[in-house]
Write an enzyme that holds these catalytic residues in place. Structure first.
Site: not given
Ligand SMILES: C=C1C[C@]23C[C@@]1(O)CC[C@H]2[C@@]12CCC[C@@](C)(C(=O)O1)[C@H]2[C@@H]3C(=O)O
Ligand code: AKG
Ligand code: FE2
Length: 364
Positions: A225, A227, A287, A297
């Site tokens: 994905h 961010d 990533h 981890r």
């Molecule tokens: C602000 C945010 C970014 C995120 C979605 C969220 O509402 C809260 C969690 C964030 C996260 C963390 C893991 C990877 C990710 C893609 C996800 O599914 O939840 C990111 C979201 C993002 O960056 O879009």
């Molecule tokens: O655990 C990791 O190395 C990646 C975590 C991550 O990609 C995330 O929290 O958005």
């Molecule tokens: Fe991420």
């Protein structure tokens, strides 16, 4: 990011019941967690760039090259004390070590942001991931009271609060350096800084846990994905797992590169909002996290962006020829809505095309 048909995207339906398995006690990867193909691209060794914020590496020319070719780097010289990182790791482990029914008391509501749960992107895949997550948005106090109703919440809260405050400073410096590295005009720099100055940044803290896995080649910790952030600053415990997707370039086809743990270093990941802000020049980096057989981890992502309702518009020359603006202006809040619906098609959905230029009043 390219899903194979058996793990194809599915529409996100937050009301779907989630499966919360005690991963640590599972002896065999169940079918629900068995990913048919993890090797969409080869995994190769390449040295991940390091930027020392306290040294000459922080030069803007070096940074521009790193952002363009990697979209990620390890950062040292950030000034975060090692004892804070140790406490962060230990509180994160303490949280995930709680019994499942206790963690579920702080479960993330179906359409909320904060709390305990499976990876939010799970709903786009037909297989579950070998991980648990905990998202903190705003004060960690309510969470701590639910997780440890009979204990002093300050042990958890103080660390999360202190870490967030310090990371905000680091993120502010990193974002500013990235903008400086673009060689913008004074006027463009002024516009780029609106909503991205250190005092304006907002963030969520994402705690991730990846228990040891009996068959790591069939399980996925966190699927590929990007961010949505401007930048994400990631702390990983002493076990590798984070992999960066390097796009096809003069050095070869698309490939996964593992980021080795480097004591004291944090990892900077360019997010989608940075790609939008830089007019497509600094692309967000795809990533994922892979798992391993022996080590539990954990990682903590400081996912940082402008104030949620600030509309961010591109600055600087577009990365690709015409149109002059690669993306339409968007707020983080609206972008998250798009991401929840469209996942890896969200960026494309706000791209400015020849057809849409007129409607948006966008001209060079
Ligand atoms: C602000 C945010 C970014 C995120 C979605 C969220 O509402 C809260 C969690 C964030 C996260 C963390 C893991 C990877 C990710 C893609 C996800 O599914 O939840 C990111 C979201 C993002 O960056 O879009
Ligand atoms: O655990 C990791 O190395 C990646 C975590 C991550 O990609 C995330 O929290 O958005
Ligand atoms: Fe991420």
């Amino acid at each position: 990011m390219n899903p194979d048909p058996t793990t194809a995207f599915m529409p996100c339906s937050p009301s779907e019941p989630q499966q919360h398995l005690e991963l640590e006690s599972v002896r065999e990867v169940p079918d629900s967690h068995a990913w048919p193909a993890l090797d969409d691209h080869p995994t190769v060794y390449e040295p991940v760039p390091v930027v020392d914020l306290a040294g000459p590496d922080a030069s803007v020319t070096h940074l521009a090259r790193v952002c363009e070719s990697w979209g990620a780097f390890q950062v040292t010289g950030h000034g975060i004390r090692s004892d804070l990182l140790e406490r962060l790791e230990s509180e994160t482990r303490r949280l995930f070590a709680l019994p499942m029914d206790q963690k579920l008391k702080a479960a993330r509501p179906s359409n909320g942001i904060s709390g305990y749960g499976l990876a939010r992107i799970s709903c786009f895949f037909s297989k579950l991931m070998w991980s648990e997550g905990f998202t903190i948005s705003g004060s960690p106090l309510d969470h701590a009271l639910k997780l440890w109703p009979d204990a002093d919440p300050s042990r958890f809260c103080d660390v999360m609060q202190e870490y967030s405050e310090e990371m905000k400073q680091v993120a502010g410096r990193v974002v500013r350096l990235m903008l400086l590295s673009m060689g913008l005009t004074a006027e463009e720099m002024k516009r780029a800084e609106e909503g991205t100055r250190v005092d304006q940044l907002s963030a969520v803290l994402q705690l991730n846990s990846y228990p040891p896995c009996p068959d790591p080649n069939r399980a996925m910790g966190l699927a590929a994905h990007t961010d949505s952030s401007l930048v994400t600053l990631l702390f990983q415990s002493g076990t590798s797992g984070l992999q960066l997707l390097r796009r096809q370039d003069q050095h070869g086809p698309a490939r996964w590169v593992t980021v080795p743990p480097r004591p004291g270093a944090l990892i900077v990941l360019a997010g989608d909002l940075l790609q939008i802000l830089t007019n497509g020049r600094y692309k967000s980096v795809a990533h994922r996290a892979v798992v391993n057989r022996n080590h539990h981890r954990v990682s903590v992502a400081y996912i940082c962006g402008p104030p949620p309702h600030h509309k961010l518009s591109p600055v600087g020359k577009p990365a690709t020829p015409a149109p002059c603006l690669a993306y339409r202006a968007v707020s983080w809040a609206d972008y998250l809505g798009l991401k929840a619906e469209l996942f890896d098609k969200a960026l494309a959905s706000i791209m400015v095309t020849e057809d849409s230029r007129g409607d948006e009043g966008i001209c060079c």
